[in-house]
Design a protein around this motif. Structure first.
Motif, PDB file in Angstrom:
ATOM      1  N   GLY A 172      -1.996  -1.833   6.291  1.00 48.60           N
ATOM      2  CA  GLY A 172      -1.889  -2.167   7.705  1.00 48.60           C
ATOM      3  C   GLY A 172      -0.869  -3.270   7.919  1.00 48.60           C
ATOM      4  N   HIS A 173      -0.886  -3.819   9.094  1.00 45.29           N
ATOM      5  CA  HIS A 173       0.081  -4.860   9.420  1.00 45.29           C
ATOM      6  C   HIS A 173      -0.623  -6.192   9.595  1.00 45.29           C
ATOM      7  CE1 HIS A 173       2.173  -1.157  10.449  1.00 45.29           C
ATOM      8  NE2 HIS A 173       3.294  -1.823  10.304  1.00 45.29           N
ATOM      9  N   PRO A 174       0.071  -7.243   9.185  1.00 43.40           N
ATOM     10  CA  PRO A 174      -0.493  -8.579   9.370  1.00 43.40           C
ATOM     11  C   PRO A 174      -0.769  -8.842  10.843  1.00 43.40           C
ATOM     12  CG  PRO A 174       1.476  -8.646   8.013  1.00 43.40           C
ATOM     13  CD  PRO A 174       1.380  -7.252   8.559  1.00 43.40           C
ATOM     14  N   GLY A 175      -1.848  -9.428  11.110  1.00 42.02           N
ATOM     15  CA  GLY A 175      -2.183  -9.711  12.497  1.00 42.02           C
ATOM     16  C   GLY A 175      -3.137  -8.698  13.063  1.00 42.02           C
ATOM     17  N   GLU A 176      -3.103  -7.522  12.484  1.00 42.80           N
ATOM     18  CA  GLU A 176      -4.053  -6.508  12.920  1.00 42.80           C
ATOM     19  C   GLU A 176      -5.459  -6.967  12.549  1.00 42.80           C
ATOM     20  OE1 GLU A 176      -3.161  -2.943  14.085  1.00 42.80           O
ATOM     21  OE2 GLU A 176      -1.779  -4.448  14.847  1.00 42.80           O
ATOM     22  N   PRO A 177      -6.392  -6.609  13.344  1.00 43.82           N
ATOM     23  CA  PRO A 177      -7.766  -7.035  13.059  1.00 43.82           C
ATOM     24  C   PRO A 177      -8.292  -6.485  11.735  1.00 43.82           C
ATOM     25  CG  PRO A 177      -7.690  -5.474  14.884  1.00 43.82           C
ATOM     26  CD  PRO A 177      -6.283  -5.874  14.589  1.00 43.82           C
ATOM     27  N   ASP A 178      -7.758  -5.342  11.351  1.00 45.97           N
ATOM     28  CA  ASP A 178      -8.280  -4.750  10.119  1.00 45.97           C
ATOM     29  C   ASP A 178      -7.292  -4.853   8.971  1.00 45.97           C
ATOM     30  OD1 ASP A 178      -6.457  -3.070  11.197  1.00 45.97           O
ATOM     31  OD2 ASP A 178      -7.404  -1.252  10.462  1.00 45.97           O
ATOM     32  N   PHE A 179      -6.353  -5.762   9.122  1.00 48.72           N
ATOM     33  CA  PHE A 179      -5.375  -5.919   8.047  1.00 48.72           C
ATOM     34  C   PHE A 179      -6.086  -6.379   6.774  1.00 48.72           C
ATOM     35  CE2 PHE A 179      -2.480  -8.841   5.759  1.00 48.72           C
ATOM     36  CZ  PHE A 179      -1.605  -7.881   5.284  1.00 48.72           C
ATOM     37  N   HIS A 180      -5.773  -5.687   5.701  1.00 51.99           N
ATOM     38  CA  HIS A 180      -6.385  -6.089   4.444  1.00 51.99           C
ATOM     39  C   HIS A 180      -5.487  -5.671   3.285  1.00 51.99           C
ATOM     40  CE1 HIS A 180      -7.580  -1.941   5.145  1.00 51.99           C
ATOM     41  NE2 HIS A 180      -7.784  -1.810   3.840  1.00 51.99           N
ATOM     42  N   PHE A 181      -6.023  -5.741   2.102  1.00 53.31           N
ATOM     43  CA  PHE A 181      -5.238  -5.372   0.934  1.00 53.31           C
ATOM     44  C   PHE A 181      -5.934  -4.258   0.178  1.00 53.31           C
ATOM     45  CE2 PHE A 181      -4.145  -9.636   2.057  1.00 53.31           C
ATOM     46  CZ  PHE A 181      -2.773  -9.670   1.924  1.00 53.31           C
ATOM     47  N   CYS A 182      -5.148  -3.605  -0.656  1.00 50.87           N
ATOM     48  CA  CYS A 182      -5.658  -2.451  -1.379  1.00 50.87           C
ATOM     49  C   CYS A 182      -6.938  -2.803  -2.120  1.00 50.87           C
ATOM     50  CB  CYS A 182      -4.604  -1.933  -2.356  1.00 50.87           C
ATOM     51  SG  CYS A 182      -5.194  -0.619  -3.441  1.00 50.87           S
ATOM     52  N   GLY A 183      -6.852  -3.789  -2.987  1.00 49.51           N
ATOM     53  CA  GLY A 183      -8.064  -4.250  -3.640  1.00 49.51           C
ATOM     54  C   GLY A 183      -8.483  -3.440  -4.853  1.00 49.51           C
ATOM     55  N   GLU A 184      -7.742  -2.394  -5.142  1.00 52.21           N
ATOM     56  CA  GLU A 184      -8.073  -1.620  -6.336  1.00 52.21           C
ATOM     57  C   GLU A 184      -7.814  -2.451  -7.597  1.00 52.21           C
ATOM     58  OE1 GLU A 184      -9.248   1.404  -7.204  1.00 52.21           O
ATOM     59  OE2 GLU A 184      -9.902   1.563  -5.115  1.00 52.21           O
ATOM     60  N   ALA A 185      -8.361  -2.007  -8.686  1.00 54.40           N
ATOM     61  CA  ALA A 185      -8.085  -2.693  -9.945  1.00 54.40           C
ATOM     62  C   ALA A 185      -6.600  -2.570 -10.253  1.00 54.40           C
ATOM     63  CB  ALA A 185      -8.898  -2.055 -11.073  1.00 54.40           C
ATOM     64  N   VAL A 186      -6.015  -3.666 -10.644  1.00 50.66           N
ATOM     65  CA  VAL A 186      -4.570  -3.667 -10.856  1.00 50.66           C
ATOM     66  C   VAL A 186      -4.184  -2.905 -12.118  1.00 50.66           C
ATOM     67  CG1 VAL A 186      -4.169  -5.832  -9.696  1.00 50.66           C
ATOM     68  CG2 VAL A 186      -4.690  -5.827 -12.127  1.00 50.66           C
TER      69      VAL A 186
END
Length: 224
Positions: A172-186
DNA sequence: CCCTGATTCGC
DNA sequence: GCGAATCAGG
Protein backbone atom coordinates in the motif's frame (compact mmCIF):
# COMPACT_ATOMS: atom_id res chain seq x y z
CA UNK A 1 -0.49 17.02 16.49
CA UNK A 2 0.81 15.27 19.55
CA UNK A 3 3.59 12.82 20.08
CA UNK A 4 1.86 9.52 20.45
CA UNK A 5 3.69 6.30 21.11
CA UNK A 6 3.42 5.50 17.46
CA UNK A 7 4.80 8.75 16.20
CA UNK A 8 7.56 8.76 18.76
CA UNK A 9 8.53 5.24 17.82
CA UNK A 10 8.56 6.16 14.16
CA UNK A 11 10.67 9.17 14.87
CA UNK A 12 13.08 7.09 16.86
CA UNK A 13 13.32 4.40 14.26
CA UNK A 14 13.84 6.76 11.39
CA UNK A 15 16.26 8.91 13.31
CA UNK A 16 18.37 5.92 14.19
CA UNK A 17 18.13 4.74 10.64
CA UNK A 18 19.81 7.86 9.46
CA UNK A 19 16.82 9.65 8.06
CA UNK A 20 17.09 13.39 8.18
CA UNK A 21 14.86 15.42 10.42
CA UNK A 22 13.13 16.79 7.36
CA UNK A 23 12.32 13.37 6.05
CA UNK A 24 11.00 12.31 9.39
CA UNK A 25 8.92 15.41 9.75
CA UNK A 26 7.52 14.94 6.29
CA UNK A 27 6.72 11.35 6.95
CA UNK A 28 5.00 12.01 10.22
CA UNK A 29 3.19 14.99 8.89
CA UNK A 30 1.85 17.84 10.92
CA UNK A 31 5.18 18.56 12.45
CA UNK A 32 8.08 20.69 11.44
CA UNK A 33 11.66 19.67 11.08
CA UNK A 34 12.41 21.60 14.24
CA UNK A 35 9.79 19.71 16.12
CA UNK A 36 11.39 16.46 15.13
CA UNK A 37 14.81 17.59 16.19
CA UNK A 38 13.53 18.99 19.42
CA UNK A 39 11.70 15.81 20.19
CA UNK A 40 14.69 13.72 19.24
CA UNK A 41 16.79 15.59 21.71
CA UNK A 42 14.22 15.30 24.41
CA UNK A 43 14.12 11.60 23.79
CA UNK A 44 17.79 11.40 24.45
CA UNK A 45 18.79 10.32 21.00
CA UNK A 46 21.07 12.80 19.49
CA UNK A 47 23.84 13.88 17.29
CA UNK A 48 24.54 11.38 14.56
CA UNK A 49 26.53 12.80 11.68
CA UNK A 50 25.58 16.37 12.13
CA UNK A 51 27.04 18.70 9.57
CA UNK A 52 27.35 21.48 12.06
CA UNK A 53 28.90 19.71 14.94
CA UNK A 54 31.60 18.21 12.80
CA UNK A 55 34.11 20.41 14.53
CA UNK A 56 34.83 19.25 17.97
CA UNK A 57 37.71 21.19 19.36
CA UNK A 58 38.81 21.14 22.92
CA UNK A 59 38.67 24.71 23.99
CA UNK A 60 38.68 24.23 27.69
CA UNK A 61 40.45 27.50 28.24
CA UNK A 62 39.20 29.36 25.21
CA UNK A 63 35.89 30.77 26.27
CA UNK A 64 34.75 29.13 29.43
CA UNK A 65 32.88 32.04 30.91
CA UNK A 66 31.60 33.75 27.80
CA UNK A 67 27.99 32.72 27.45
CA UNK A 68 25.84 35.42 25.90
CA UNK A 69 22.20 34.61 26.10
CA UNK A 70 18.98 36.11 24.82
CA UNK A 71 18.92 36.25 21.09
CA UNK A 72 15.42 36.16 19.85
CA UNK A 73 13.38 38.79 21.68
CA UNK A 74 14.26 41.63 19.35
CA UNK A 75 13.44 39.78 16.17
CA UNK A 76 9.78 39.70 16.99
CA UNK A 77 9.12 43.09 15.51
CA UNK A 78 9.92 42.09 11.96
CA UNK A 79 9.23 38.41 11.68
CA UNK A 80 9.83 36.52 8.54
CA UNK A 81 6.83 35.33 6.59
CA UNK A 82 8.05 31.82 7.13
CA UNK A 83 4.78 30.05 7.39
CA UNK A 84 4.64 26.46 8.42
CA UNK A 85 0.95 25.79 8.88
CA UNK A 86 1.57 22.09 9.01
CA UNK A 87 0.23 20.33 5.99
CA UNK A 88 -2.19 17.61 6.98
CA UNK A 89 -1.48 15.66 3.83
CA UNK A 90 2.21 15.57 3.08
CA UNK A 91 1.64 13.97 -0.30
CA UNK A 92 4.84 12.07 -0.97
CA UNK A 93 6.34 13.81 -3.94
CA UNK A 94 8.21 11.34 -6.11
CA UNK A 95 10.09 14.03 -7.89
CA UNK A 96 11.83 15.71 -5.05
CA UNK A 97 13.02 14.07 -1.94
CA UNK A 98 12.20 10.68 -0.55
CA UNK A 99 14.35 7.71 -1.12
CA UNK A 100 14.96 7.05 -4.73
CA UNK A 101 14.99 3.37 -5.41
CA UNK A 102 18.68 3.05 -5.76
CA UNK A 103 18.39 -0.47 -6.99
CA UNK A 104 20.87 -2.27 -4.79
CA UNK A 105 21.76 -5.05 -7.16
CA UNK A 106 23.83 -7.62 -5.35
CA UNK A 107 26.09 -8.42 -8.25
CA UNK A 108 26.21 -5.00 -9.81
CA UNK A 109 29.91 -4.47 -9.50
CA UNK A 110 31.79 -3.83 -6.33
CA UNK A 111 29.69 -2.18 -3.75
CA UNK A 112 32.17 -0.14 -1.82
CA UNK A 113 29.55 1.94 -0.18
CA UNK A 114 29.90 1.71 3.56
CA UNK A 115 26.24 1.61 4.28
CA UNK A 116 23.25 1.87 2.11
CA UNK A 117 20.48 2.68 4.42
CA UNK A 118 17.90 5.01 3.11
CA UNK A 119 14.43 5.47 4.31
CA UNK A 120 11.55 5.17 1.98
CA UNK A 121 8.27 6.98 2.03
CA UNK A 122 6.84 4.59 4.52
CA UNK A 123 9.80 4.86 6.77
CA UNK A 124 10.90 1.43 5.70
CA UNK A 125 14.56 0.73 5.51
CA UNK A 126 16.43 0.13 2.34
CA UNK A 127 19.75 -1.45 2.59
CA UNK A 128 22.10 -3.47 0.57
CA UNK A 129 21.48 -7.16 0.85
CA UNK A 130 25.00 -7.65 2.02
CA UNK A 131 24.93 -5.56 5.12
CA UNK A 132 22.31 -6.75 7.44
CA UNK A 133 22.88 -4.49 10.40
CA UNK A 134 25.42 -6.56 12.20
CA UNK A 135 24.53 -5.61 15.74
CA UNK A 136 21.24 -6.32 17.33
CA UNK A 137 21.93 -9.81 18.54
CA UNK A 138 19.71 -9.51 21.55
CA UNK A 139 16.28 -9.72 20.06
CA UNK A 140 14.05 -9.96 23.04
CA UNK A 141 10.77 -11.56 22.16
CA UNK A 142 8.44 -8.69 21.92
CA UNK A 143 5.29 -10.08 23.28
CA UNK A 144 3.46 -6.88 23.86
CA UNK A 145 3.37 -4.25 21.20
CA UNK A 146 2.84 -0.62 22.05
CA UNK A 147 -0.71 -0.78 20.82
CA UNK A 148 -1.65 -0.57 17.22
CA UNK A 149 -2.96 2.67 15.84
CA UNK A 150 -6.11 1.10 14.62
CA UNK A 151 -7.80 -2.28 14.45
CA UNK A 152 -7.59 -2.21 10.68
CA UNK A 153 -3.95 -3.06 10.72
CA UNK A 154 -3.96 -4.86 14.01
CA UNK A 155 -2.73 -8.06 12.48
CA UNK A 156 -0.59 -6.49 9.83
CA UNK A 157 3.06 -5.68 9.93
CA UNK A 158 3.52 -2.08 10.92
CA UNK A 159 6.65 -0.02 10.90
CA UNK A 160 7.19 -1.00 14.46
CA UNK A 161 7.17 -4.65 13.65
CA UNK A 162 10.01 -4.39 11.21
CA UNK A 163 13.00 -6.47 12.06
CA UNK A 164 15.68 -8.32 10.25
CA UNK A 165 13.43 -11.31 10.22
CA UNK A 166 10.44 -9.98 8.40
CA UNK A 167 10.00 -8.78 4.87
CA UNK A 168 10.11 -5.02 4.67
CA UNK A 169 8.29 -4.76 1.38
CA UNK A 170 5.71 -2.01 1.72
CA UNK A 171 2.12 -2.89 1.05
CA UNK A 172 0.00 0.00 0.00
CA UNK A 173 0.97 3.62 0.25
CA UNK A 174 2.33 5.48 3.22
CA UNK A 175 -0.35 7.49 4.87
CA UNK A 176 -3.04 5.07 3.98
CA UNK A 177 -4.87 3.79 6.99
CA UNK A 178 -3.99 0.24 6.11
CA UNK A 179 -0.44 0.83 5.05
CA UNK A 180 1.73 -1.96 6.28
CA UNK A 181 4.58 -4.23 5.34
CA UNK A 182 4.76 -7.68 3.88
CA UNK A 183 5.93 -9.26 7.09
CA UNK A 184 6.74 -12.61 5.58
CA UNK A 185 9.84 -14.43 6.72
CA UNK A 186 12.78 -12.89 4.95
CA UNK A 187 14.96 -14.53 2.43
CA UNK A 188 17.97 -15.04 4.69
CA UNK A 189 20.44 -12.28 4.10
CA UNK A 190 17.93 -10.01 2.45
CA UNK A 191 15.52 -7.45 3.75
CA UNK A 192 12.67 -8.99 1.80
CA UNK A 193 11.01 -12.31 1.54
CA UNK A 194 11.81 -14.57 -1.38
CA UNK A 195 8.97 -13.30 -3.47
CA UNK A 196 9.78 -9.64 -2.95
CA UNK A 197 13.48 -10.21 -3.37
CA UNK A 198 12.57 -11.24 -6.87
CA UNK A 199 10.91 -7.88 -7.28
CA UNK A 200 13.56 -5.85 -5.58
CA UNK A 201 16.57 -7.38 -7.20
CA UNK A 202 15.96 -7.65 -10.89
CA UNK A 203 18.69 -9.30 -12.85
CA UNK A 204 20.23 -6.94 -15.33
CA UNK A 205 19.20 -8.33 -18.68
CA UNK A 206 21.00 -7.56 -21.93
CA UNK A 207 19.93 -4.50 -23.79
CA UNK A 208 16.84 -5.02 -25.81
CA UNK A 209 15.57 -7.76 -23.61
CA UNK A 210 14.78 -5.55 -20.67
CA UNK A 211 11.62 -5.92 -18.77
CA UNK A 212 9.77 -2.70 -19.39
CA UNK A 213 7.89 -2.32 -16.14
CA UNK A 214 10.26 -2.25 -13.23
CA UNK A 215 7.89 -2.86 -10.38
CA UNK A 216 8.84 -0.48 -7.67
CA UNK A 217 7.53 -0.29 -4.19
CA UNK A 218 4.33 1.68 -3.86
CA UNK A 219 3.65 1.14 -7.51
CA UNK A 220 5.16 4.42 -8.50
CA UNK A 221 3.87 7.91 -8.02
CA UNK A 222 0.63 8.31 -6.28
CA UNK A 223 -2.27 9.20 -8.44
CA UNK A 224 -4.61 11.49 -6.69
C1' DC B 1 20.87 30.18 -1.76
C1' DC B 2 19.99 25.32 -0.42
C1' DC B 3 20.50 21.87 3.04
C1' DT B 4 21.73 19.86 7.74
C1' DG B 5 21.36 19.39 13.10
C1' DA B 6 21.94 22.21 17.72
C1' DT B 7 20.32 25.33 20.85
C1' DT B 8 17.55 28.61 23.11
C1' DC B 9 13.54 29.99 25.33
C1' DG B 10 8.58 31.57 25.44
C1' DC B 11 4.69 29.11 25.77
C1' DG C 1 7.04 18.95 26.99
C1' DC C 2 6.63 21.38 22.79
C1' DG C 3 8.43 23.77 18.77
C1' DA C 4 9.48 28.40 16.33
C1' DA C 5 13.28 31.18 16.07
C1' DT C 6 17.75 31.27 15.73
C1' DC C 7 22.39 29.76 15.16
C1' DA C 8 26.07 27.57 12.68
C1' DG C 9 28.39 24.42 9.46
C1' DG C 10 28.38 22.06 4.71
Amino acid sequence: MSWTEERTATLKKMWESGATASQIAEELGGVSRNAVIGKAHRLGLKSRPSPVKANEKKKAAAKPAAKPAAKKPAAKAAPKPAARPAAPRPAPAPSGNNATPSQPLPNAGKNDLPKIVSVGPGGFLRQGPGDQQAPIPPAPPRRLVPAKPSPEIADKTSLLDLSEKVCRWPMGHPGEPDFHFCGEAVNPGFPYCVEHCGRAYQAQLPRGARRPPPPLPFGGPRVR
